[in-house]
Design a protein around this motif. Structure first.
Motif, PDB file in Angstrom:
ATOM      1  N   TYR A   4       0.853  -1.182   0.000  1.00 37.47           N
ATOM      2  CA  TYR A   4       0.000   0.000   0.000  1.00 37.47           C
ATOM      3  C   TYR A   4       0.887   1.230   0.000  1.00 37.47           C
ATOM      4  N   ARG A   5       0.487   2.212  -0.741  1.00 39.62           N
ATOM      5  CA  ARG A   5       1.272   3.425  -0.858  1.00 39.62           C
ATOM      6  C   ARG A   5       1.031   4.345   0.335  1.00 39.62           C
ATOM      7  N   VAL A   6       2.116   4.821   0.899  1.00 37.18           N
ATOM      8  CA  VAL A   6       2.049   5.832   1.949  1.00 37.18           C
ATOM      9  C   VAL A   6       2.211   7.172   1.245  1.00 37.18           C
ATOM     10  N   HIS A   7       1.104   7.880   1.108  1.00 41.54           N
ATOM     11  CA  HIS A   7       1.108   9.132   0.357  1.00 41.54           C
ATOM     12  C   HIS A   7       1.743  10.274   1.143  1.00 41.54           C
ATOM     13  N   ALA A  32       2.473   7.686   8.977  1.00 41.14           N
ATOM     14  CA  ALA A  32       2.203   6.627   7.999  1.00 41.14           C
ATOM     15  C   ALA A  32       0.723   6.286   7.915  1.00 41.14           C
ATOM     16  N   ALA A  33       0.044   6.263   9.048  1.00 39.46           N
ATOM     17  CA  ALA A  33      -1.395   5.943   9.031  1.00 39.46           C
ATOM     18  C   ALA A  33      -2.140   6.926   8.144  1.00 39.46           C
ATOM     19  N   ALA A  34      -1.831   8.205   8.269  1.00 39.18           N
ATOM     20  CA  ALA A  34      -2.496   9.222   7.449  1.00 39.18           C
ATOM     21  C   ALA A  34      -2.103   9.088   5.985  1.00 39.18           C
ATOM     22  N   GLY A  35      -0.830   8.835   5.727  1.00 39.48           N
ATOM     23  CA  GLY A  35      -0.388   8.650   4.349  1.00 39.48           C
ATOM     24  C   GLY A  35      -1.075   7.474   3.684  1.00 39.48           C
ATOM     25  N   ILE A 157     -12.303   6.691  15.841  1.00 42.44           N
ATOM     26  CA  ILE A 157     -11.086   7.253  15.248  1.00 42.44           C
ATOM     27  C   ILE A 157      -9.993   6.193  15.221  1.00 42.44           C
ATOM     28  N   SER A 158      -9.848   5.494  16.326  1.00 42.88           N
ATOM     29  CA  SER A 158      -8.824   4.456  16.394  1.00 42.88           C
ATOM     30  C   SER A 158      -9.082   3.325  15.416  1.00 42.88           C
ATOM     31  N   ALA A 159     -10.336   2.983  15.227  1.00 52.31           N
ATOM     32  CA  ALA A 159     -10.634   1.923  14.260  1.00 52.31           C
ATOM     33  C   ALA A 159     -10.118   2.316  12.877  1.00 52.31           C
ATOM     34  N   MET A 160     -10.308   3.572  12.506  1.00 47.78           N
ATOM     35  CA  MET A 160      -9.833   4.018  11.187  1.00 47.78           C
ATOM     36  C   MET A 160      -8.323   3.872  11.059  1.00 47.78           C
ATOM     37  N   THR A 161      -7.592   4.369  12.041  1.00 45.54           N
ATOM     38  CA  THR A 161      -6.133   4.301  11.938  1.00 45.54           C
ATOM     39  C   THR A 161      -5.612   2.894  12.208  1.00 45.54           C
ATOM     40  N   ASN A 162      -6.095   2.268  13.276  1.00 40.60           N
ATOM     41  CA  ASN A 162      -5.588   0.949  13.642  1.00 40.60           C
ATOM     42  C   ASN A 162      -5.822  -0.078  12.549  1.00 40.60           C
ATOM     43  N   TYR A 163      -7.010  -0.082  11.967  1.00 42.09           N
ATOM     44  CA  TYR A 163      -7.301  -1.053  10.923  1.00 42.09           C
ATOM     45  C   TYR A 163      -6.477  -0.776   9.674  1.00 42.09           C
ATOM     46  N   THR A 164      -6.277   0.491   9.361  1.00 40.12           N
ATOM     47  CA  THR A 164      -5.467   0.837   8.192  1.00 40.12           C
ATOM     48  C   THR A 164      -4.041   0.335   8.356  1.00 40.12           C
TER      49      THR A 164
END
Length: 189
Positions: A4-7, A32-35, A157-164
């Motif tokens: 997966y690309r880290v933008h 990295a999570a945001a990217g 919020i954590s689900a979004m970042t943690n799962y990603t």
């Protein structure tokens, strides 16, 4: 394995650039999570908006937010997020002993932080179905009815970042490296 690309701000789609700029300004780098989330403008903009509200109009202090987010990361077995929120928790004034207890999957000695961490983990482990006794234990530590449901924001919020990051398994950024954590280091979750 799929990669997966880290933008970055330069490589992200236009709709994802502004959230990345904000995060880069706040941290000095794009986490990295945001990217990774920037691959989906819907995901990164939803995350950025939700986190902004959680931080901006939420009632938890910076140290409490970090205890909540670190507890989520451990419960979700998210190695990148545990390392990142360890750094953030220490910077936001969470006592090192509280951070270490959460990283080990234990209950912190501080009663208020223990109640927040335990309630957060209970929400995750029970998929929101917590009994009245758990709610009362949380409230008896000085938390309000509003905060009972506000914890859900932190869990989301954590689900979004943690799962990603659990899906993509990015490398840790240099500032986060000293706080590396592996699932085997936790007695909980």
């Amino acid at each position: 394995m799929t990669s997966y690309r880290v933008h970055t701000v330069d490589t992200a789609q236009e709709a994802a650039k502004e959230p990345l700029r904000g995060l880069e300004s706040a941290f000095g780098f794009v986490p990295a999570a945001a990217g990774l989330m920037a691959s989906s403008p819907a995901l990164i903009t939803t995350f950025f908006s939700a986190f902004g509200h959680f931080r901006g109009i939420g009632t938890f202090g910076p140290d409490e937010r970090q205890v909540l987010l670190l507890s989520n990361a451990v419960a979700n077995r998210s190695e990148w997020a545990v390392a990142f929120h360890t750094l953030e928790a220490l910077q936001d004034g969470v006592e090192p002993a509280v951070v270490e207890a959460i990283r080990l999957g234990e209950v912190p000695a501080d009663p208020r932080m223990a109640a927040l961490s335990a309630f957060t983990r209970s929400l995750i482990e029970n998929r929101g179905s917590v009994d009245d006794a758990r709610v009362e234990a949380f409230k008896s530590a000085g938390f309000t009815d509003e905060q009972v449901v506000e914890v859900i924001t932190g869990v989301a919020i954590s689900a979004m970042t943690n799962y990603t990051v659990n899906l993509a398994r990015p490398s840790l950024e240099e500032p986060v490296l000293p706080h590396a954590w592996t699932v085997g280091n936790s007695t909980g979750a």
